[in-house]
Write a protein that holds these residues in place. Structure first.
Motif, mmCIF file in Angstrom:
data_model
loop_
_atom_site.group_PDB
_atom_site.id
_atom_site.type_symbol
_atom_site.label_atom_id
_atom_site.label_comp_id
_atom_site.label_asym_id
_atom_site.label_seq_id
_atom_site.Cartn_x
_atom_site.Cartn_y
_atom_site.Cartn_z
ATOM 1 N N GLY A 8 0.440 -1.263 -0.329
ATOM 2 C CA GLY A 8 0.024 -0.449 -0.154
ATOM 3 C C GLY A 8 0.638 1.241 -0.120
ATOM 4 N N GLY A 9 1.580 1.871 -0.092
ATOM 5 C CA GLY A 9 3.064 2.308 0.143
ATOM 6 C C GLY A 9 3.072 3.018 -1.469
ATOM 7 N N GLY A 10 3.545 4.329 -1.567
ATOM 8 C CA GLY A 10 3.710 5.134 -2.478
ATOM 9 C C GLY A 10 3.603 6.457 -2.370
ATOM 10 N N LEU A 11 3.347 7.279 -3.470
ATOM 11 C CA LEU A 11 4.210 8.424 -4.178
ATOM 12 C C LEU A 11 2.720 8.797 -4.161
ATOM 13 C CD1 LEU A 11 5.856 11.338 -3.757
ATOM 14 C CD2 LEU A 11 5.802 10.287 -6.251
ATOM 15 N N VAL A 12 2.308 10.351 -2.743
ATOM 16 C CA VAL A 12 1.281 10.752 -3.162
ATOM 17 C C VAL A 12 1.492 12.099 -2.402
ATOM 18 C CG1 VAL A 12 -0.386 8.509 -2.081
ATOM 19 C CG2 VAL A 12 0.819 10.486 -0.313
ATOM 20 N N GLY A 15 -1.866 16.242 1.780
ATOM 21 C CA GLY A 15 -3.085 16.160 2.390
ATOM 22 C C GLY A 15 -4.218 15.288 1.984
ATOM 23 N N ASP A 16 -3.669 14.296 0.765
ATOM 24 C CA ASP A 16 -3.364 13.169 0.175
ATOM 25 C C ASP A 16 -3.566 12.191 1.270
ATOM 26 O OD1 ASP A 16 -3.016 13.388 -3.132
ATOM 27 O OD2 ASP A 16 -3.835 13.844 -2.194
ATOM 28 N N SER A 17 -4.669 10.497 0.590
ATOM 29 C CA SER A 17 -4.379 9.458 1.997
ATOM 30 C C SER A 17 -3.820 8.502 1.400
ATOM 31 C CB SER A 17 -6.208 9.231 2.274
ATOM 32 O OG SER A 17 -7.155 10.321 2.916
ATOM 33 N N LEU A 18 -4.067 7.557 2.202
ATOM 34 C CA LEU A 18 -3.000 6.145 2.075
ATOM 35 C C LEU A 18 -3.401 5.593 2.787
ATOM 36 C CD1 LEU A 18 -1.492 5.636 -0.251
ATOM 37 C CD2 LEU A 18 1.363 5.927 0.693
ATOM 38 N N ARG A 19 -3.424 4.256 2.570
ATOM 39 C CA ARG A 19 -4.020 3.188 3.003
ATOM 40 C C ARG A 19 -2.386 2.374 3.086
ATOM 41 N NH1 ARG A 19 -8.410 1.622 5.559
ATOM 42 N NH2 ARG A 19 -9.041 -0.810 6.702
ATOM 43 N N LEU A 20 -2.140 1.632 4.349
ATOM 44 C CA LEU A 20 -1.486 0.174 3.970
ATOM 45 C C LEU A 20 -1.871 -0.639 5.072
ATOM 46 C CD1 LEU A 20 1.967 2.148 5.975
ATOM 47 C CD2 LEU A 20 1.043 1.979 3.573
ATOM 48 N N SER A 21 -1.889 -2.308 4.212
ATOM 49 C CA SER A 21 -1.922 -3.302 4.851
ATOM 50 C C SER A 21 -0.774 -3.903 5.160
ATOM 51 C CB SER A 21 -2.505 -4.079 4.295
ATOM 52 O OG SER A 21 -3.421 -3.011 3.425
ATOM 53 N N LYS A 87 1.275 14.718 5.334
ATOM 54 C CA LYS A 87 2.706 15.547 5.519
ATOM 55 C C LYS A 87 3.730 14.910 5.107
ATOM 56 C CE LYS A 87 0.273 17.557 10.026
ATOM 57 N NZ LYS A 87 -0.005 17.634 11.146
ATOM 58 N N PRO A 88 4.408 16.021 4.180
ATOM 59 C CA PRO A 88 5.474 15.701 4.125
ATOM 60 C C PRO A 88 6.708 14.871 5.374
ATOM 61 C CG PRO A 88 5.066 17.704 3.573
ATOM 62 C CD PRO A 88 4.189 17.420 4.346
ATOM 63 N N GLU A 89 6.817 15.448 5.994
ATOM 64 C CA GLU A 89 7.406 14.749 7.342
ATOM 65 C C GLU A 89 6.718 13.680 8.091
ATOM 66 O OE1 GLU A 89 5.649 17.821 7.443
ATOM 67 O OE2 GLU A 89 4.724 18.182 9.307
ATOM 68 N N ASP A 90 5.404 12.919 7.030
ATOM 69 C CA ASP A 90 5.339 11.636 7.051
ATOM 70 C C ASP A 90 6.155 10.577 6.221
ATOM 71 O OD1 ASP A 90 1.527 13.067 7.523
ATOM 72 O OD2 ASP A 90 3.265 12.033 8.800
ATOM 73 N N THR A 91 6.735 11.207 4.885
ATOM 74 C CA THR A 91 7.802 10.364 4.463
ATOM 75 C C THR A 91 8.624 9.318 5.012
ATOM 76 O OG1 THR A 91 7.292 12.323 3.174
ATOM 77 C CG2 THR A 91 9.891 10.719 2.603
ATOM 78 N N ALA A 92 8.280 8.142 5.366
ATOM 79 C CA ALA A 92 9.197 7.254 5.390
ATOM 80 C C ALA A 92 9.067 6.001 4.849
ATOM 81 C CB ALA A 92 8.739 7.012 7.191
ATOM 82 N N GLY A 113 8.108 -6.447 9.890
ATOM 83 C CA GLY A 113 8.526 -6.808 7.933
ATOM 84 C C GLY A 113 9.321 -6.353 7.279
ATOM 85 N N GLN A 114 9.432 -6.044 5.620
ATOM 86 C CA GLN A 114 10.254 -5.879 4.960
ATOM 87 C C GLN A 114 10.686 -4.505 4.996
ATOM 88 O OE1 GLN A 114 7.411 -7.082 4.087
ATOM 89 N NE2 GLN A 114 7.027 -5.831 2.545
ATOM 90 N N GLY A 115 8.817 -3.650 5.239
ATOM 91 C CA GLY A 115 8.534 -2.184 5.194
ATOM 92 C C GLY A 115 8.339 -1.986 3.754
ATOM 93 N N THR A 116 7.703 -0.422 3.317
ATOM 94 C CA THR A 116 6.771 -0.423 2.186
ATOM 95 C C THR A 116 7.330 1.320 2.801
ATOM 96 O OG1 THR A 116 4.914 -0.326 0.952
ATOM 97 C CG2 THR A 116 4.643 0.750 3.343
ATOM 98 N N GLN A 117 7.381 1.486 0.818
ATOM 99 C CA GLN A 117 7.408 2.963 1.433
ATOM 100 C C GLN A 117 6.508 4.247 1.222
ATOM 101 O OE1 GLN A 117 10.969 4.990 0.718
ATOM 102 N NE2 GLN A 117 10.012 6.577 1.465
ATOM 103 N N VAL A 118 6.578 5.131 2.186
ATOM 104 C CA VAL A 118 5.560 6.274 1.319
ATOM 105 C C VAL A 118 6.132 7.136 1.640
ATOM 106 C CG1 VAL A 118 3.889 7.419 2.911
ATOM 107 C CG2 VAL A 118 3.481 5.227 3.010
ATOM 108 N N THR A 119 5.840 8.067 0.582
ATOM 109 C CA THR A 119 6.740 9.236 0.164
ATOM 110 C C THR A 119 5.725 10.340 -0.151
ATOM 111 O OG1 THR A 119 9.009 8.619 -0.896
ATOM 112 C CG2 THR A 119 7.914 10.493 -1.758
ATOM 113 N N VAL A 120 5.699 11.873 0.308
ATOM 114 C CA VAL A 120 4.607 12.057 0.454
ATOM 115 C C VAL A 120 5.337 13.786 0.405
ATOM 116 C CG1 VAL A 120 2.712 14.176 1.984
ATOM 117 C CG2 VAL A 120 3.259 11.433 3.056
ATOM 118 N N SER A 121 4.860 14.478 -0.919
ATOM 119 C CA SER A 121 5.135 15.474 -1.280
ATOM 120 C C SER A 121 4.559 16.702 -1.322
ATOM 121 C CB SER A 121 5.487 15.474 -2.987
ATOM 122 O OG SER A 121 4.343 15.055 -3.689
ATOM 123 N N SER A 122 5.729 18.013 -1.123
ATOM 124 C CA SER A 122 4.663 19.080 -0.791
ATOM 125 C C SER A 122 4.133 19.868 -1.732
ATOM 126 C CB SER A 122 5.432 19.769 0.292
ATOM 127 O OG SER A 122 7.079 20.324 -1.244
#
Length: 122
Positions: A8-12, A15-21, A87-92, A113-122
């Protein structure tokens, strides 16, 4: 052998939403607490959210309270993290975590787990 698979990770945009599973490999994890941690570049891995074995109790880091919601699936060996108002500071890199004891889990004394990347652009 513990196996946790995140998705479920990705680039958003901010202000957007994302759902990790996260799915655990065995039903034994239906009696485990589950949670999420994250690690930003150059920073230590930190606690984000946790949910008890029953799903009746949750806990969040102050930085995500009111924006993120953790929940367990019907089979109890899955966990999701709904992230709103990102927020951009949620990038991790976000890691799923499990442990029989929720307090141990929150301290990071758990399996990952192995992790999933979440990137939040400003």
């Amino acid at each position: 052998q513990v196996q946790l698979v995140e998705s479920g990770g990705g680039l958003v945009q901010a202000g957007d939403s994302l759902r990790l599973s996260c799915a655990a490999s065995a039903r034994i994890f239906s009696i485990y607490a589950m949670g999420w941690f994250r690690q930003a570049p150059g920073k230590e891995r930190g606690f984000v959210a946790a949910i008890s074995r029953s799903g009746g109790s949750t806990d969040y880091a102050d930085s995500v309270k009111g924006r993120f919601t953790i929940s367990r699936g019907n089979m109890k060996n899955t966990v999701s993290l709904q992230m709103n108002s990102l927020k951009p500071e949620d990038t991790a890199v976000y890691y799923c975590a499990v442990d029989p004891n929720i307090e141990r889990l929150k301290l990071g004394l758990c399996s990952w787990g192995q992790g999933t990347q979440v990137t939040v652009s400003s």
